[in-house]
Design an enzyme around this catalytic site. Sequence first.
Site, PDB file in Angstrom:
ATOM      1  CE  LYS A 180      -1.359  -4.489   3.437  1.00 37.24           C
ATOM      2  NZ  LYS A 180      -1.675  -5.784   2.832  1.00 37.24           N
TER       3      LYS A 180
ATOM      4  CB  SER B 245      -0.848  -0.013   1.276  1.00 36.96           C
ATOM      5  OG  SER B 245      -1.470   1.236   1.469  1.00 36.96           O
TER       6      SER B 245
ATOM      7  CE1 TYR C 261      -3.767  -2.750   5.670  1.00 40.93           C
ATOM      8  CE2 TYR C 261      -3.496  -0.404   5.214  1.00 40.93           C
ATOM      9  CZ  TYR C 261      -3.679  -1.703   4.764  1.00 40.93           C
ATOM     10  OH  TYR C 261      -3.760  -1.953   3.410  1.00 40.93           O
TER      11      TYR C 261
HETATM   12  P1  NAD Z   1     -10.898  -7.224   1.444  1.00 39.14           P
HETATM   13  O1  NAD Z   1     -11.083  -7.212   2.927  1.00 39.14           O
HETATM   14  O2  NAD Z   1     -12.088  -7.017   0.588  1.00 39.14           O
HETATM   15  O3  NAD Z   1     -10.198  -8.596   1.000  1.00 39.14           O
HETATM   16  C1  NAD Z   1      -9.289  -9.273   1.827  1.00 39.14           C
HETATM   17  C2  NAD Z   1      -9.695 -10.739   1.840  1.00 39.14           C
HETATM   18  O4  NAD Z   1      -8.778 -11.470   2.655  1.00 39.14           O
HETATM   19  C3  NAD Z   1     -11.097 -10.961   2.436  1.00 39.14           C
HETATM   20  O5  NAD Z   1     -11.839 -11.779   1.577  1.00 39.14           O
HETATM   21  C4  NAD Z   1     -10.814 -11.658   3.756  1.00 39.14           C
HETATM   22  O6  NAD Z   1     -11.862 -12.543   4.118  1.00 39.14           O
HETATM   23  C5  NAD Z   1      -9.505 -12.363   3.469  1.00 39.14           C
HETATM   24  N1  NAD Z   1      -8.649 -12.622   4.635  1.00 39.14           N
HETATM   25  C6  NAD Z   1      -8.230 -11.739   5.575  1.00 39.14           C
HETATM   26  N2  NAD Z   1      -7.430 -12.372   6.455  1.00 39.14           N
HETATM   27  C7  NAD Z   1      -7.323 -13.663   6.052  1.00 39.14           C
HETATM   28  C8  NAD Z   1      -6.630 -14.794   6.548  1.00 39.14           C
HETATM   29  N3  NAD Z   1      -5.904 -14.733   7.661  1.00 39.14           N
HETATM   30  N4  NAD Z   1      -6.735 -15.964   5.877  1.00 39.14           N
HETATM   31  C9  NAD Z   1      -7.489 -16.052   4.757  1.00 39.14           C
HETATM   32  N5  NAD Z   1      -8.181 -15.018   4.244  1.00 39.14           N
HETATM   33  C10 NAD Z   1      -8.084 -13.828   4.893  1.00 39.14           C
HETATM   34  O7  NAD Z   1      -9.759  -6.170   1.106  1.00 39.14           O
HETATM   35  P2  NAD Z   1      -9.282  -5.611  -0.297  1.00 39.14           P
HETATM   36  O8  NAD Z   1      -9.674  -4.195  -0.376  1.00 39.14           O
HETATM   37  O9  NAD Z   1      -9.641  -6.541  -1.375  1.00 39.14           O
HETATM   38  O10 NAD Z   1      -7.705  -5.639  -0.064  1.00 39.14           O
HETATM   39  C11 NAD Z   1      -6.902  -6.709  -0.505  1.00 39.14           C
HETATM   40  C12 NAD Z   1      -5.468  -6.454  -0.078  1.00 39.14           C
HETATM   41  O11 NAD Z   1      -5.029  -5.221  -0.627  1.00 39.14           O
HETATM   42  C13 NAD Z   1      -5.281  -6.333   1.432  1.00 39.14           C
HETATM   43  O12 NAD Z   1      -4.072  -6.968   1.789  1.00 39.14           O
HETATM   44  C14 NAD Z   1      -5.192  -4.837   1.659  1.00 39.14           C
HETATM   45  O13 NAD Z   1      -4.432  -4.520   2.799  1.00 39.14           O
HETATM   46  C15 NAD Z   1      -4.507  -4.389   0.398  1.00 39.14           C
HETATM   47  N6  NAD Z   1      -4.772  -2.976   0.054  1.00 39.14           N
HETATM   48  C16 NAD Z   1      -6.073  -2.584  -0.104  1.00 39.14           C
HETATM   49  C17 NAD Z   1      -6.343  -1.252  -0.390  1.00 39.14           C
HETATM   50  C18 NAD Z   1      -7.769  -0.764  -0.560  1.00 39.14           C
HETATM   51  O14 NAD Z   1      -7.980   0.438  -0.572  1.00 39.14           O
HETATM   52  N7  NAD Z   1      -8.765  -1.629  -0.719  1.00 39.14           N
HETATM   53  C19 NAD Z   1      -5.284  -0.329  -0.510  1.00 39.14           C
HETATM   54  C20 NAD Z   1      -3.980  -0.773  -0.348  1.00 39.14           C
HETATM   55  C21 NAD Z   1      -3.736  -2.126  -0.067  1.00 39.14           C
HETATM   56  C1  UD1 Z   2      -6.979   5.357   3.745  1.00 35.60           C
HETATM   57  C2  UD1 Z   2      -6.046   4.840   4.813  1.00 35.60           C
HETATM   58  C3  UD1 Z   2      -4.869   4.144   4.140  1.00 35.60           C
HETATM   59  C4  UD1 Z   2      -5.368   3.048   3.211  1.00 35.60           C
HETATM   60  C5  UD1 Z   2      -6.343   3.660   2.196  1.00 35.60           C
HETATM   61  C6  UD1 Z   2      -6.940   2.642   1.271  1.00 35.60           C
HETATM   62  C7  UD1 Z   2      -6.288   6.378   6.709  1.00 35.60           C
HETATM   63  C8  UD1 Z   2      -5.637   7.445   7.508  1.00 35.60           C
HETATM   64  N1  UD1 Z   2      -5.576   5.958   5.637  1.00 35.60           N
HETATM   65  O1  UD1 Z   2      -6.266   6.239   2.919  1.00 35.60           O
HETATM   66  O2  UD1 Z   2      -4.032   3.567   5.114  1.00 35.60           O
HETATM   67  O3  UD1 Z   2      -4.285   2.438   2.514  1.00 35.60           O
HETATM   68  O4  UD1 Z   2      -7.405   4.296   2.918  1.00 35.60           O
HETATM   69  O5  UD1 Z   2      -7.722   1.730   1.994  1.00 35.60           O
HETATM   70  O6  UD1 Z   2      -7.360   5.903   7.041  1.00 35.60           O
HETATM   71  N2  UD1 Z   2     -12.453  11.546   3.323  1.00 35.60           N
HETATM   72  C9  UD1 Z   2     -13.459  12.411   3.683  1.00 35.60           C
HETATM   73  N3  UD1 Z   2     -14.575  11.888   4.268  1.00 35.60           N
HETATM   74  C10 UD1 Z   2     -14.735  10.545   4.482  1.00 35.60           C
HETATM   75  C11 UD1 Z   2     -13.703   9.664   4.091  1.00 35.60           C
HETATM   76  C12 UD1 Z   2     -12.565  10.214   3.517  1.00 35.60           C
HETATM   77  O7  UD1 Z   2     -13.350  13.616   3.503  1.00 35.60           O
HETATM   78  O8  UD1 Z   2     -15.772  10.134   5.039  1.00 35.60           O
HETATM   79  C13 UD1 Z   2     -11.255  12.112   2.645  1.00 35.60           C
HETATM   80  C14 UD1 Z   2      -9.947  11.844   3.384  1.00 35.60           C
HETATM   81  O9  UD1 Z   2      -9.679  12.842   4.315  1.00 35.60           O
HETATM   82  C15 UD1 Z   2      -8.955  11.802   2.219  1.00 35.60           C
HETATM   83  C16 UD1 Z   2      -9.778  11.242   1.039  1.00 35.60           C
HETATM   84  O10 UD1 Z   2     -11.139  11.477   1.388  1.00 35.60           O
HETATM   85  O11 UD1 Z   2      -8.551  13.102   1.871  1.00 35.60           O
HETATM   86  C17 UD1 Z   2      -9.570   9.762   0.810  1.00 35.60           C
HETATM   87  O12 UD1 Z   2      -9.797   9.057   2.020  1.00 35.60           O
HETATM   88  P1  UD1 Z   2      -9.805   7.473   2.086  1.00 35.60           P
HETATM   89  O13 UD1 Z   2     -10.679   6.924   1.039  1.00 35.60           O
HETATM   90  O14 UD1 Z   2     -10.089   7.067   3.507  1.00 35.60           O
HETATM   91  O15 UD1 Z   2      -8.313   7.066   1.676  1.00 35.60           O
HETATM   92  P2  UD1 Z   2      -6.901   7.535   2.317  1.00 35.60           P
HETATM   93  O16 UD1 Z   2      -7.084   8.505   3.404  1.00 35.60           O
HETATM   94  O17 UD1 Z   2      -6.025   7.929   1.196  1.00 35.60           O
END
Ligand code: NAD
Ligand code: UD1
Length: 349
Positions: free
Chosen positions: A155, A127, A151
């Site tokens: 990572k 991330s 979190y």
């Molecule tokens: P998500 O929660 O929708 O998917 C994660 C999946 O992993 C879920 O289906 C959950 O049931 C499964 N899981 C969690 N722990 C587990 C375990 N111990 N064993 C087996 N399964 C397990 O999340 P996502 O948004 O699809 O994210 C996927 C990955 O990408 C995560 O590692 C997350 O940290 C990373 N990531 C997500 C974002 C985002 O904004 N969505 C941003 C940066 C990184």
């Molecule tokens: C957040 C997480 C980051 C994670 C990412 C994707 C925090 C501090 N950071 O990032 O670790 O990798 O999500 O899952 O939580 N915002 C509003 N109102 C809301 C929600 C968000 O104004 O109700 C604004 C935030 O201040 C930011 C932008 O929208 O400026 C995006 O927010 P968000 O979607 O939560 O993503 P990040 O903050 O980038």
Amino acid sequence: MTNKTVLVTGGAGYIGSHACVELLESGFNVVVVDNLCNSKIESLSRVQQITGKPLTFYQVDISDKAALTEIFAKESICAVMHFAGLKAVGESCEKPALYYHNNVCGTLILAEVMAAANVKQLVFSSSATVYGQSGSPQYSENFPLGAINPYGRSKVMIEDILRDLSTADSINRTKSPWKIALLRYFNPIGAHQSGLIGEDPNGIPNNLMPYVSQVAIGKLVQLSVFGDDYPTPDGTGVRDYIHVVDLVKGHIKAIAALEKPTFAQGGCKAYNLGTGQGYSVLEIIHTFEKITGHRINYKIAPRRTGDLAECFANPELALQELGWKAEKNLDDMVSDTWNWQTKNPQGYL
Ligand code: NAD
Ligand code: UD1
């Protein structure tokens, strides 16, 4: 086309389910391991509906070493896409041990089982949150790391562990070295264009896009805009939103790159997956209003602790070494989010 088998941990989740579609459509066989702690099995039925192709599912926790070992013995896995993990920043501050155990220990166990099975090609979901304070809002892979919550630190720790495993291979002159791509996602949003799979957050969403979407459909009353006094053009926070389908296409490119000269001697390399373009919270709201025709009820609220003013990717390295570039624009991201939201107002049920 290929008939290689990829293990997708967390494949029932938001990004993992989109990756399963892309893998199946690229000719891979898919084996999913997911404990369903944050997802529903229905997402995988939808993946099969979209692609018309079957996949194999194991409801297993990645920290269950015996069960994972059995899966590697049974399936001819050539590479792993590792999405499984917990991802809520707020919850990670309340329950850090859970996050370190699930994310860090889980990954370590997965890596041990992979090494024992001699499957050493791994694409890991990292991330942008791993980056520390920097003088520039545009992040390159060589910027210093320094996450500010459990979190994010989970990572960073996983990245460190994977880099160490790879380095040890070169010290030990291992014949089949680790080949690892650490993909640092910026802000994934959007959904598959079919509207059959998308983001289905538990409870009230923390992230901007699902929150806006639920305000638009009337599930939530009002969006709080966290701060309008940042040093950005309109005062609200700027982020690099990336369409989830573009994001998972980056994973297919990464799997392919692990077989190419960049990784010929093995290695562990980080790549930003972002568009390189930032949008403000108000720009997101206005695009949502334009695409959906619904007014978004919002108020300006205080800044959220830990938020940066501005954060976007330098995506050049992914272009040069993976041959990947995001193609979808903000209108695509919003209209696909809305298509998913309107077709599935209660998520997967
Ligand atoms: P998500 O929660 O929708 O998917 C994660 C999946 O992993 C879920 O289906 C959950 O049931 C499964 N899981 C969690 N722990 C587990 C375990 N111990 N064993 C087996 N399964 C397990 O999340 P996502 O948004 O699809 O994210 C996927 C990955 O990408 C995560 O590692 C997350 O940290 C990373 N990531 C997500 C974002 C985002 O904004 N969505 C941003 C940066 C990184
Ligand atoms: C957040 C997480 C980051 C994670 C990412 C994707 C925090 C501090 N950071 O990032 O670790 O990798 O999500 O899952 O939580 N915002 C509003 N109102 C809301 C929600 C968000 O104004 O109700 C604004 C935030 O201040 C930011 C932008 O929208 O400026 C995006 O927010 P968000 O979607 O939560 O993503 P990040 O903050 O980038």
